[in-house]
Design a protein around this motif. Structure first.
Motif, PDB file in Angstrom:
ATOM      1  N   TYR A 164       0.764  -0.597  -0.023  1.00  0.00           N
ATOM      2  CA  TYR A 164       0.128   0.078   0.154  1.00  0.00           C
ATOM      3  C   TYR A 164       0.550   1.674  -0.307  1.00  0.00           C
ATOM      4  O   TYR A 164       0.858   2.571  -0.884  1.00  0.00           O
ATOM      5  CB  TYR A 164      -1.006   0.120   1.208  1.00  0.00           C
ATOM      6  N   ARG A 165       2.195   1.532   0.804  1.00  0.00           N
ATOM      7  CA  ARG A 165       2.598   2.147   0.495  1.00  0.00           C
ATOM      8  C   ARG A 165       3.832   2.209  -0.621  1.00  0.00           C
ATOM      9  O   ARG A 165       3.427   4.096  -0.921  1.00  0.00           O
ATOM     10  CB  ARG A 165       3.608   2.493   1.841  1.00  0.00           C
ATOM     11  N   ARG A 166       4.195   1.743  -1.129  1.00  0.00           N
ATOM     12  CA  ARG A 166       4.738   1.171  -2.561  1.00  0.00           C
ATOM     13  C   ARG A 166       3.951   1.757  -3.637  1.00  0.00           C
ATOM     14  O   ARG A 166       4.289   2.698  -4.654  1.00  0.00           O
ATOM     15  CB  ARG A 166       5.155   0.329  -2.671  1.00  0.00           C
ATOM     16  N   LEU A 167       2.708   1.640  -3.364  1.00  0.00           N
ATOM     17  CA  LEU A 167       1.151   2.223  -4.601  1.00  0.00           C
ATOM     18  C   LEU A 167       0.863   3.712  -4.118  1.00  0.00           C
ATOM     19  O   LEU A 167       1.368   4.435  -5.976  1.00  0.00           O
ATOM     20  CB  LEU A 167      -0.119   1.306  -4.599  1.00  0.00           C
ATOM     21  N   HIS A 168       1.420   4.538  -3.092  1.00  0.00           N
ATOM     22  CA  HIS A 168       1.422   5.564  -2.539  1.00  0.00           C
ATOM     23  C   HIS A 168       2.084   6.442  -2.876  1.00  0.00           C
ATOM     24  O   HIS A 168       1.456   7.403  -3.247  1.00  0.00           O
ATOM     25  CB  HIS A 168       0.357   5.783  -1.062  1.00  0.00           C
ATOM     26  N   GLU A 209       3.688  11.566  25.413  1.00  0.00           N
ATOM     27  CA  GLU A 209       2.573  12.312  23.550  1.00  0.00           C
ATOM     28  C   GLU A 209       0.940  12.637  24.376  1.00  0.00           C
ATOM     29  O   GLU A 209       0.098  11.528  24.721  1.00  0.00           O
ATOM     30  CB  GLU A 209       3.015  10.974  22.683  1.00  0.00           C
ATOM     31  N   TRP A 210       0.119  13.044  24.078  1.00  0.00           N
ATOM     32  CA  TRP A 210      -1.272  13.011  24.434  1.00  0.00           C
ATOM     33  C   TRP A 210      -1.762  13.181  23.085  1.00  0.00           C
ATOM     34  O   TRP A 210      -1.255  12.077  22.777  1.00  0.00           O
ATOM     35  CB  TRP A 210      -1.501  14.661  24.350  1.00  0.00           C
ATOM     36  N   TRP A 211      -1.933  13.554  22.126  1.00  0.00           N
ATOM     37  CA  TRP A 211      -2.322  13.605  20.749  1.00  0.00           C
ATOM     38  C   TRP A 211      -0.812  13.460  19.422  1.00  0.00           C
ATOM     39  O   TRP A 211      -0.095  13.323  20.102  1.00  0.00           O
ATOM     40  CB  TRP A 211      -2.428  14.472  19.510  1.00  0.00           C
ATOM     41  N   ALA A 212      -1.320  12.021  19.650  1.00  0.00           N
ATOM     42  CA  ALA A 212      -0.570  10.522  18.649  1.00  0.00           C
ATOM     43  C   ALA A 212      -0.421  11.277  17.275  1.00  0.00           C
ATOM     44  O   ALA A 212      -1.526  11.792  16.520  1.00  0.00           O
ATOM     45  CB  ALA A 212      -0.599   9.662  19.040  1.00  0.00           C
ATOM     46  N   PRO A 213       1.080  11.423  16.799  1.00  0.00           N
ATOM     47  CA  PRO A 213       1.144  12.265  15.168  1.00  0.00           C
ATOM     48  C   PRO A 213       0.503  10.763  14.360  1.00  0.00           C
ATOM     49  O   PRO A 213       0.980   9.265  14.717  1.00  0.00           O
ATOM     50  CB  PRO A 213       2.469  12.567  14.886  1.00  0.00           C
ATOM     51  N   THR A 214       0.149  11.104  13.200  1.00  0.00           N
ATOM     52  CA  THR A 214      -0.082  10.118  12.185  1.00  0.00           C
ATOM     53  C   THR A 214       0.770  10.028  10.659  1.00  0.00           C
ATOM     54  O   THR A 214       1.285  11.133  11.159  1.00  0.00           O
ATOM     55  CB  THR A 214      -1.828  10.026  11.246  1.00  0.00           C
ATOM     56  N   GLU A 215       0.774   9.415   9.852  1.00  0.00           N
ATOM     57  CA  GLU A 215       1.982   9.496   8.917  1.00  0.00           C
ATOM     58  C   GLU A 215       1.463   9.977   7.943  1.00  0.00           C
ATOM     59  O   GLU A 215       0.277   9.318   7.704  1.00  0.00           O
ATOM     60  CB  GLU A 215       2.607   8.318   8.733  1.00  0.00           C
ATOM     61  N   GLU A 216       1.823  10.890   7.204  1.00  0.00           N
ATOM     62  CA  GLU A 216       0.857  11.308   5.756  1.00  0.00           C
ATOM     63  C   GLU A 216       1.709   9.932   4.250  1.00  0.00           C
ATOM     64  O   GLU A 216       2.604   9.917   4.827  1.00  0.00           O
ATOM     65  CB  GLU A 216       1.737  12.676   5.172  1.00  0.00           C
ATOM     66  N   VAL A 217       0.662   9.118   4.268  1.00  0.00           N
ATOM     67  CA  VAL A 217       1.088   8.012   3.392  1.00  0.00           C
ATOM     68  C   VAL A 217       0.356   8.656   1.048  1.00  0.00           C
ATOM     69  O   VAL A 217       1.397   7.811   0.663  1.00  0.00           O
ATOM     70  CB  VAL A 217       0.732   6.696   3.230  1.00  0.00           C
ATOM     71  N   PHE A 218      -0.163   9.547   1.760  1.00  0.00           N
ATOM     72  CA  PHE A 218      -0.870   9.883   0.276  1.00  0.00           C
ATOM     73  C   PHE A 218      -1.101  11.262   0.412  1.00  0.00           C
ATOM     74  O   PHE A 218      -1.864  11.803   1.532  1.00  0.00           O
ATOM     75  CB  PHE A 218      -1.533   9.490  -0.218  1.00  0.00           C
ATOM     76  N   HIS A 219      -0.733  12.177  -0.866  1.00  0.00           N
ATOM     77  CA  HIS A 219      -1.119  13.920  -1.255  1.00  0.00           C
ATOM     78  C   HIS A 219      -1.358  14.445  -2.115  1.00  0.00           C
ATOM     79  O   HIS A 219      -0.537  13.469  -2.798  1.00  0.00           O
ATOM     80  CB  HIS A 219      -0.421  14.710   0.075  1.00  0.00           C
TER      81      HIS A 219
END
Lengths: 101, 101
Positions: free
Chosen positions: A12-16, B89-99
């Motif tokens: 999924y990561r590779r595709l995106h 950590e309070w709010w935990a960060p997410t990772e951007e996998v697509f934009h």
């Protein structure tokens, strides 16, 4: 919101990391802007802004686009609806509880 | 991403349906725009866009604003960091996998 199957996370990561231009073009044609997918703890959270006037029609156009369907044939196996998703629901909607511009 | 404690969901919703103007003003002063909090399955996802030049400083200004601290004293008990959050950590960060814009 939808789950990312751990065994398919790398795919999924590779595709995106390199989304097909045809898929990006259909997203734009469907009046979707500022579209981001976030991942944490095996949960995918997608955010986009709709700038058109008929979301259902624009999503239907996306769902019938051949290249988008090819793309989904690769990405769907990576995903799994959340346990609380409605029957037939893929990405499950979230509720907006706060917004400020 | 952060958890919403089920027993405090009603309180959290009530607070966010009518956020204090002083809290909204500090968000704006801290150069945060298009800020939305989404909820699904007891998980809160927050999305915002930062338009300043020093996010750490702007978040620190928010964290020292007396009215914001009063607000957090009400909202923090409604929240619980996700199990995978880092220490402190309070709010935990997410990772951007697509934009795409």
């Amino acid at each position: 919101m939808i789950r990312l199957r751990p065994e398919h996370e790398a795919t999924y990561r590779r595709l995106h990391a390199d989304v097909w231009p045809d898929v990006l073009a259909q997203i734009a044609r469907s009046n979707i802007r500022n579209y981001t997918i976030f991942l944490r703890d095996g949960i995918l959270f997608s955010y986009y802004e709709y700038v058109g006037t008929d979301l259902d029609a624009d999503l239907a156009a996306m769902a019938t686009d051949p290249r988008t369907r090819e793309w989904w044939a690769l990405t769907d196996p990576c995903q799994q609806p959340v346990e609380t998703a409605a029957e037939g629901e893929w990405w499950a909607p979230t509720e907006e509880v706060f917004h400020t511009d």
